[in-house]
Design an enzyme around this catalytic site. Structure first.
Site, short mmCIF file in Angstrom:
data_model
loop_
_atom_site.label_atom_id
_atom_site.label_comp_id
_atom_site.label_asym_id
_atom_site.label_seq_id
_atom_site.Cartn_x
_atom_site.Cartn_y
_atom_site.Cartn_z
N ARG A 64 118.87 18.18 13.39
CA ARG A 64 117.52 19.01 12.97
C ARG A 64 116.41 18.60 13.73
NH1 ARG A 64 116.13 17.85 6.74
NH2 ARG A 64 114.10 19.03 6.81
N ARG B 74 114.11 13.18 -0.94
CA ARG B 74 115.64 13.71 -1.28
C ARG B 74 115.54 14.13 -2.87
NH1 ARG B 74 120.07 13.61 1.41
NH2 ARG B 74 119.53 11.80 2.80
N GLU C 25 120.41 29.53 2.03
CA GLU C 25 120.60 29.96 3.89
C GLU C 25 121.70 29.02 4.33
OE1 GLU C 25 115.49 28.62 4.16
OE2 GLU C 25 117.00 27.44 5.20
N LYS D 168 122.39 20.84 -1.16
CA LYS D 168 123.29 21.27 -0.33
C LYS D 168 124.48 21.77 -0.99
CE LYS D 168 123.44 16.76 0.84
NZ LYS D 168 124.14 15.46 1.70
N ARG E 145 115.52 14.36 13.79
CA ARG E 145 115.41 13.76 12.59
C ARG E 145 115.02 12.42 12.63
NH1 ARG E 145 119.36 13.68 7.57
NH2 ARG E 145 118.98 11.47 7.14
N GLU F 146 117.52 23.82 12.81
CA GLU F 146 118.58 23.15 13.39
C GLU F 146 118.99 23.83 14.44
OE1 GLU F 146 119.97 20.61 11.29
OE2 GLU F 146 121.94 20.50 11.60
N LYS G 127 123.95 26.45 6.04
CA LYS G 127 123.81 25.15 6.37
C LYS G 127 124.55 25.15 7.62
CE LYS G 127 123.92 20.24 4.66
NZ LYS G 127 124.39 19.89 5.81
N PHE H 95 114.08 27.38 9.95
CA PHE H 95 114.03 27.77 8.43
C PHE H 95 112.86 27.37 7.94
CE2 PHE H 95 116.84 23.55 9.38
CZ PHE H 95 116.19 22.78 8.66
#
Ligand code: AMP
Length: 531
Positions: free
Chosen positions: A230, A387, A223, A393, A245, A275, A225, A315
């Site tokens: 966010r 994470r 996708e 990313k 976020r 986003e 970025k 997303f």
């Protein structure tokens, strides 16, 4: 009902924690301490123990530097029994919040005044632990893991339950309060529900499209970025709320986003994620700072809507009509999202196993002014706050000119060559070089041979397979991200560093400075928060 707890009890705890290396003892000490706190102290105290001055995500800081704090500490602390009222945990927590909310002109002075007042009431030992909290360096070995275990013990529940609850609340303070005060059934009841935001899933960095595809088993969803903010959008019969976020409610700043999704979600109950990006008149994304103007404005939001138009790129879908979706595979969540929402609200996306196709997609993202790509594993559930490697990313490389200050002898195919280079940035106004990374990537065999010869001519000393050299050779280094790292004295490390060119034309005085590295890092940090 317990009495208010003096900050000195917190200090006692920290010193006891420093005195033992046993994890289980630490857990016992912390859980006993938590049990003795009042409900309103639990949140702040649990955070302080792991070196977080504030509620919220770990990228909230008090924005105080070493010099300022040393100056303030030098201006005096209190001797016990000096007639100054003692500090309580609640005083410290209130003061930290006040410092964090200083904004704009004159805020630096205001922050200093508030800090001075706080330190004037602290004993020397208290001042030391205040400083540890402010810089997030407790050095007593209690991090989030031990804290969650201590909360589980204080609440008398299984560790797995506390861990699962932590995934959703994301803040040890909130977890401690719920666990100790409200107990097991409250912990069990934590989960995703509409109207209550959960911690966003996070991403690790990947070197490039190829490694990301491989990591995800040969095919991945790419996708764009987007470089924006966010948002988690909660829709139910009572209306739409948008959370940032950091899980604060930002609905008032984004009336146009609420309007944009209204038609698609009418009559539904849903949690969407995406986003928000500021946009120029010709539809190109604008820098993150532009978008921030939107969030800072409190009055006259309507005029801001026209001044800084934004676009939403969705997303993920985390909840739909009574059903949480987070345990379903990403591919399925996306399909549902795409069915529900209009195409122009969706992130640009490509599922592929073809490296060339993926790289072309990255180029397209960059050409359109975006930050890079996200690669998402098709079979992955949504893991709040984690994470991991299921989201990666991919950012295009950036470059720095750095100096080689040492090199390690190679092994295997590289035996006989100095092939792993220690890279350093210049320190402005001095002859010092600060190491920020190592790499053995980027040179051809001939270049390795030539480099080995040149480095040996510059050798100053050798120790355990590392040859230290006069800082002379400048190399252009590509990297994907600057990270904070305790590994090097500079405090920074480059991710995925590789040599692009040997810059025989440059002298070490023309290399990039550590100050520049710091600024580049800060810019990353301002955009998205600390990794
Ligand atoms: P980073 O903050 O550098 O770790 O990157 C993760 C952030 O990128 C997320 O928190 C989002 O705000 C943002 N982002 C932009 N585009 C996407 C996307 N397509 N999927 C997930 N996150 C995205």
């Amino acid at each position: 009902m317990s009495e208010a707890t003096p900050f000195s009890s917190f200090v006692d705890l920290c010193e006891k924690l420093t005195g033992t290396t046993k994890r289980n003892e630490k857990i016992t000490l912390v859980s006993q301490f938590l049990r003795g706190l009042t409900p309103s102290e639990l949140g702040p105290a649990a955070r302080f123990i792991i070196g977080r001055p504030l509620a919220g995500l770990d990228d909230d800081t008090l924005d105080v530097n070493w010099q300022t704090l040393s100056r303030i500490e030098a201006s005096g602390t209190r001797e016990a029994g000096q007639g100054v009222p003692p500090l309580f945990i609640s005083d410290v927590s209130e003061r930290f919040s006040a410092i964090a909310s200083c904004r704009g002109k004159g805020s630096q002075r205001e922050r200093e005044e508030l800090l001075r007042g706080l330190f004037a009431r602290a004993t020397e030992a208290e001042a030391r632990w205040l400083r540890h909290i402010i810089f997030g360096e407790m050095q007593h070995g209690v991090g989030e893991g031990v804290m969650v275990a201590a909360i589980a013990r204080a609440a008398d529940v299984k560790l797995a339950l506390a861990k699962r609850a932590m995934m959703f609340v994301g803040d040890v303070g909130e977890l401690a309060r719920i666990g100790v005060i409200e107990g097991r059934s409250a912990l069990e009841g934590i989960g995703l529900s509409v109207g209550h935001p959960i911690q966003p899933m996070l991403a690790q960095i990947a070197e490039n499209v190829g490694t990301a595809t491989e990591e995800h088993g040969g095919a991945t969803a790419l996708e764009y970025k987007f470089d924006g903010a966010r948002v988690q959008i909660h829709v139910h019969a009572g209306g739409t709320r948008i959370f940032s976020r950091r899980l604060s409610d930002v609905t008032e700043s984004l009336p146009d986003v609420v309007a944009a999704i209204a038609k698609d979600v009418a009559g539904r109950e849903a949690v969407l994620e995406g986003e928000v990006v500021a946009q120029s008149v010709d539809g190109r994304p604008l820098p993150f700072q532009e978008l921030m103007r939107r969030f800072r404005r409190v009055h006259d939001i309507e005029s801001m809507v026209n001044e800084v138009p934004v676009r939403l790129y969705l997303f993920d879908l985390l909840f739909l009509d009574g059903e949480p979706f987070i345990d379903r595979p990403y591919a399925e969540r996306w399909d549902q999202l795409a069915q529900l929402m209009s195409e122009n609200l969706l992130a640009d996306r490509l599922v592929t196993g073809d490296k060339g196709e993926g790289e072309a997609f990255l180029q397209a993202a960059m050409d359109a002014g975006h930050e890079g790509l996200m690669a998402k594993a098709l079979d992955s559930p949504y893991t709040p706050g984690a994470r991991g490697k299921k989201w990666l990313k991919i950012k295009p490389a950036e470059h720095l000119d750095l100096v080689i200050i040492a090199a390690d002898w190679g092994y295997g195919r590289r035996t006989g060559w100095l092939s792993n280079y220690h890279l350093a940035a210049r320190s402005e106004g001095s002859d010092e070089f600060c190491m920020i990374g190592k790499t053995f990537k980027g040179l051809t065999d001939d270049e390795f041979r030539e480099m080995t010869k040149r480095l040996l001519e510059l050798k100053v000393r050798e120790k355990r397979g590392t040859v230290f050299v006069r800082p002379t050779i400048v190399v252009e280094v590509a990297y994907n991200e600057i990270q904070r790292s305790p590994r090097y004295a500079s405090g920074f490390a480059l991710r995925f560093a590789r040599i692009k060119a040997i810059r025989y034309d440059k002298s070490p005085h023309q290399a990039d400075t550590i100050e520049r590295v710091h600024n580049l890092f800060q810019r990353q940090f301002e955009r998205k928060g600390r990794s």
